[in-house]
Design a protein around this motif. Sequence first.
Motif, PDB file in Angstrom:
ATOM      1  N   ARG A 215       0.832  -1.204   0.000  1.00  0.00           N
ATOM      2  CA  ARG A 215       0.000   0.000   0.000  1.00  0.00           C
ATOM      3  C   ARG A 215       0.868   1.256   0.000  1.00  0.00           C
ATOM      4  O   ARG A 215       0.621   2.203  -0.756  1.00  0.00           O
ATOM      5  N   THR A 216       1.894   1.267   0.839  1.00  0.00           N
ATOM      6  CA  THR A 216       2.807   2.411   0.880  1.00  0.00           C
ATOM      7  C   THR A 216       3.480   2.622  -0.471  1.00  0.00           C
ATOM      8  O   THR A 216       3.586   3.754  -0.962  1.00  0.00           O
ATOM      9  N   ALA A 217       3.925   1.536  -1.093  1.00  0.00           N
ATOM     10  CA  ALA A 217       4.593   1.638  -2.387  1.00  0.00           C
ATOM     11  C   ALA A 217       3.651   2.193  -3.450  1.00  0.00           C
ATOM     12  O   ALA A 217       4.041   3.050  -4.255  1.00  0.00           O
ATOM     13  N   ILE A 218       2.420   1.713  -3.472  1.00  0.00           N
ATOM     14  CA  ILE A 218       1.449   2.175  -4.474  1.00  0.00           C
ATOM     15  C   ILE A 218       1.168   3.657  -4.317  1.00  0.00           C
ATOM     16  O   ILE A 218       1.112   4.409  -5.306  1.00  0.00           O
ATOM     17  N   ILE A 219       1.021   4.126  -3.078  1.00  0.00           N
ATOM     18  CA  ILE A 219       0.734   5.542  -2.831  1.00  0.00           C
ATOM     19  C   ILE A 219       1.913   6.403  -3.264  1.00  0.00           C
ATOM     20  O   ILE A 219       1.746   7.438  -3.923  1.00  0.00           O
ATOM     21  N   PHE A 220       3.127   5.983  -2.908  1.00  0.00           N
ATOM     22  CA  PHE A 220       4.322   6.741  -3.308  1.00  0.00           C
ATOM     23  C   PHE A 220       4.450   6.808  -4.824  1.00  0.00           C
ATOM     24  O   PHE A 220       4.759   7.866  -5.392  1.00  0.00           O
ATOM     25  N   LEU A 221       4.242   5.684  -5.486  1.00  0.00           N
ATOM     26  CA  LEU A 221       4.404   5.639  -6.941  1.00  0.00           C
ATOM     27  C   LEU A 221       3.310   6.432  -7.643  1.00  0.00           C
ATOM     28  O   LEU A 221       3.563   7.070  -8.675  1.00  0.00           O
ATOM     29  N   ALA A 222       2.088   6.392  -7.106  1.00  0.00           N
ATOM     30  CA  ALA A 222       0.995   7.157  -7.710  1.00  0.00           C
ATOM     31  C   ALA A 222       1.287   8.652  -7.639  1.00  0.00           C
ATOM     32  O   ALA A 222       1.077   9.392  -8.613  1.00  0.00           O
ATOM     33  N   ALA A 223       1.789   9.096  -6.496  1.00  0.00           N
ATOM     34  CA  ALA A 223       2.137  10.517  -6.362  1.00  0.00           C
ATOM     35  C   ALA A 223       3.348  10.859  -7.222  1.00  0.00           C
ATOM     36  O   ALA A 223       3.401  11.913  -7.862  1.00  0.00           O
ATOM     37  N   GLY A 224       4.333   9.956  -7.263  1.00  0.00           N
ATOM     38  CA  GLY A 224       5.540  10.196  -8.059  1.00  0.00           C
ATOM     39  C   GLY A 224       5.278  10.234  -9.549  1.00  0.00           C
ATOM     40  O   GLY A 224       6.034  10.860 -10.303  1.00  0.00           O
ATOM     41  N   ALA A 225       4.208   9.577 -10.005  1.00  0.00           N
ATOM     42  CA  ALA A 225       3.877   9.580 -11.431  1.00  0.00           C
ATOM     43  C   ALA A 225       3.487  10.964 -11.926  1.00  0.00           C
ATOM     44  O   ALA A 225       3.497  11.218 -13.134  1.00  0.00           O
ATOM     45  N   MET A 226       3.161  11.870 -11.005  1.00  0.00           N
ATOM     46  CA  MET A 226       2.793  13.222 -11.398  1.00  0.00           C
ATOM     47  C   MET A 226       4.005  14.146 -11.477  1.00  0.00           C
ATOM     48  O   MET A 226       3.858  15.339 -11.709  1.00  0.00           O
ATOM     49  N   ASP A 227       5.211  13.597 -11.290  1.00  0.00           N
ATOM     50  CA  ASP A 227       6.414  14.424 -11.347  1.00  0.00           C
ATOM     51  C   ASP A 227       7.202  14.127 -12.630  1.00  0.00           C
ATOM     52  O   ASP A 227       6.877  14.640 -13.692  1.00  0.00           O
ATOM     53  N   LEU A 228       8.221  13.287 -12.561  1.00  0.00           N
ATOM     54  CA  LEU A 228       9.044  12.878 -13.711  1.00  0.00           C
ATOM     55  C   LEU A 228       9.802  14.043 -14.341  1.00  0.00           C
ATOM     56  O   LEU A 228      10.300  13.937 -15.472  1.00  0.00           O
ATOM     57  N   PHE A 229       9.916  15.158 -13.613  1.00  0.00           N
ATOM     58  CA  PHE A 229      10.509  16.356 -14.207  1.00  0.00           C
ATOM     59  C   PHE A 229      11.947  16.134 -14.653  1.00  0.00           C
ATOM     60  O   PHE A 229      12.319  16.444 -15.790  1.00  0.00           O
ATOM     61  N   ALA A 230      12.794  15.612 -13.757  1.00  0.00           N
ATOM     62  CA  ALA A 230      14.226  15.534 -14.040  1.00  0.00           C
ATOM     63  C   ALA A 230      14.524  14.659 -15.254  1.00  0.00           C
ATOM     64  O   ALA A 230      15.276  15.062 -16.150  1.00  0.00           O
ATOM     65  N   LEU A 231      13.932  13.476 -15.300  1.00  0.00           N
ATOM     66  CA  LEU A 231      14.196  12.569 -16.419  1.00  0.00           C
ATOM     67  C   LEU A 231      13.744  13.175 -17.745  1.00  0.00           C
ATOM     68  O   LEU A 231      14.484  13.170 -18.731  1.00  0.00           O
ATOM     69  N   VAL A 232      12.520  13.688 -17.773  1.00  0.00           N
ATOM     70  CA  VAL A 232      11.992  14.250 -19.021  1.00  0.00           C
ATOM     71  C   VAL A 232      12.801  15.466 -19.443  1.00  0.00           C
ATOM     72  O   VAL A 232      13.164  15.612 -20.619  1.00  0.00           O
ATOM     73  N   ASN A 233      13.128  16.327 -18.503  1.00  0.00           N
ATOM     74  CA  ASN A 233      13.830  17.562 -18.839  1.00  0.00           C
ATOM     75  C   ASN A 233      15.229  17.289 -19.394  1.00  0.00           C
ATOM     76  O   ASN A 233      15.662  17.919 -20.368  1.00  0.00           O
ATOM     77  N   VAL A 234      15.946  16.340 -18.785  1.00  0.00           N
ATOM     78  CA  VAL A 234      17.314  16.050 -19.240  1.00  0.00           C
ATOM     79  C   VAL A 234      17.308  15.224 -20.519  1.00  0.00           C
ATOM     80  O   VAL A 234      18.049  15.522 -21.459  1.00  0.00           O
ATOM     81  N   MET A 235      16.466  14.192 -20.582  1.00  0.00           N
ATOM     82  CA  MET A 235      16.483  13.299 -21.745  1.00  0.00           C
ATOM     83  C   MET A 235      15.936  13.961 -23.003  1.00  0.00           C
ATOM     84  O   MET A 235      16.220  13.518 -24.118  1.00  0.00           O
ATOM     85  N   THR A 236      15.157  15.028 -22.855  1.00  0.00           N
ATOM     86  CA  THR A 236      14.619  15.721 -24.036  1.00  0.00           C
ATOM     87  C   THR A 236      15.221  17.109 -24.197  1.00  0.00           C
ATOM     88  O   THR A 236      14.711  17.924 -24.971  1.00  0.00           O
ATOM     89  N   ASN A 237      16.297  17.398 -23.446  1.00  0.00           N
ATOM     90  CA  ASN A 237      16.958  18.711 -23.518  1.00  0.00           C
ATOM     91  C   ASN A 237      16.008  19.861 -23.222  1.00  0.00           C
ATOM     92  O   ASN A 237      16.098  20.935 -23.830  1.00  0.00           O
ATOM     93  N   GLY A 238      15.069  19.628 -22.318  1.00  0.00           N
ATOM     94  CA  GLY A 238      14.160  20.677 -21.886  1.00  0.00           C
ATOM     95  C   GLY A 238      13.027  20.985 -22.837  1.00  0.00           C
ATOM     96  O   GLY A 238      12.256  21.917 -22.594  1.00  0.00           O
ATOM     97  N   SER A 239      12.893  20.223 -23.910  1.00  0.00           N
ATOM     98  CA  SER A 239      11.878  20.530 -24.922  1.00  0.00           C
ATOM     99  C   SER A 239      10.589  19.727 -24.741  1.00  0.00           C
ATOM    100  O   SER A 239       9.579  20.023 -25.373  1.00  0.00           O
ATOM    101  N   GLY A 240      10.630  18.683 -23.916  1.00  0.00           N
ATOM    102  CA  GLY A 240       9.460  17.819 -23.795  1.00  0.00           C
ATOM    103  C   GLY A 240       9.379  16.787 -24.907  1.00  0.00           C
ATOM    104  O   GLY A 240       8.376  16.093 -25.027  1.00  0.00           O
ATOM    105  N   GLY A 241      10.440  16.694 -25.711  1.00  0.00           N
ATOM    106  CA  GLY A 241      10.455  15.720 -26.794  1.00  0.00           C
ATOM    107  C   GLY A 241       9.839  16.252 -28.066  1.00  0.00           C
ATOM    108  O   GLY A 241       9.192  17.304 -28.069  1.00  0.00           O
TER     109      GLY A 241
END
Length: 295
Positions: A215-241
């Motif tokens: 239950r704790t893992a599911i709640i953390f992951l559900a909230a974390g799914a609304m972030d992803l900023f660092a990976l998306v920003n770096v892997m797409t050079n800040g453009s969002g792809g």
Amino acid sequence: MNQGKRGLIVSFLAVPLLLYGVFVLVPYIAAMVFAFTKWRGLSANISFNGINNFIKLSNDSNFLNALSHNGVALIVLPVCIVGLALFFAFLFTQGIRFARFFRITFFFPQVMSTVVVAVLWSFIFHPTIGLINGTATALGISGLKGFPWLGNASTVFPAVLAVTIWQAVGFYMVMFVAGMQNIPTSYYEAAKIDGATPWVLFWQITVPLLWDTLRTAIIFLAAGAMDLFALVNVMTNGSGGPSRGADVLSTYMYQTAFTRSEFGYASAMGLVLLLIVLGISLVSMRLTARDSLEF
């Protein structure tokens, strides 16, 4: 004595609470106020515009596109990460050889900085010198030669999700392993005497007794799914792809504020994001609530 303890507790908490208030609560409150204004960030001119920012959000195709990507992550990440982490945790608690080595290996990505992970995988996904395309070419899969994983609108977001899963699985695996090791072995031994298969042991004993951790893992992951900023920003050079194929709410909010200088509009996005995360957390807690099992 009680008064002395109370004074000591207050003196220890005063500075942390002050810092928390100044650097967390005040910015939150300020962002909520700015969400109802038109403000360019560096300008002293702030004009109140009511709910116009939120009306604009409802018609903003880029915002809705980013929101849809977060929605996909909200489904994919908890299912894949919890499923894989459970599988590996159960496997590594069955007495297989080199289990400790595999646990450390799987956990290693978690101790790496997210930015480092993003840069590393950007090279792995590189169309010409990347490991994926190079391996595919060596195996005779010519269709992937030069394929731009991060330069294709249909594959850039799945690539980001794959990296997120790769980085997170080890952490939750270790969490589940710790929970499984606390389950008395007598339960498994009794079930085996009754002829229970490993599949039955997993679903009828392991999962119910591990539910609070799940239950704790599911709640953390559900909230974390609304972030992803660092990976998306770096892997797409800040453009969002390409064609904003990997844009999420946090990256679009960042671009709106710091590229277009629309801080009032970005604050409205931030308020919506905050409400969504709170709602997801409450719904996740509600849906996963059940009576605790004691053992």
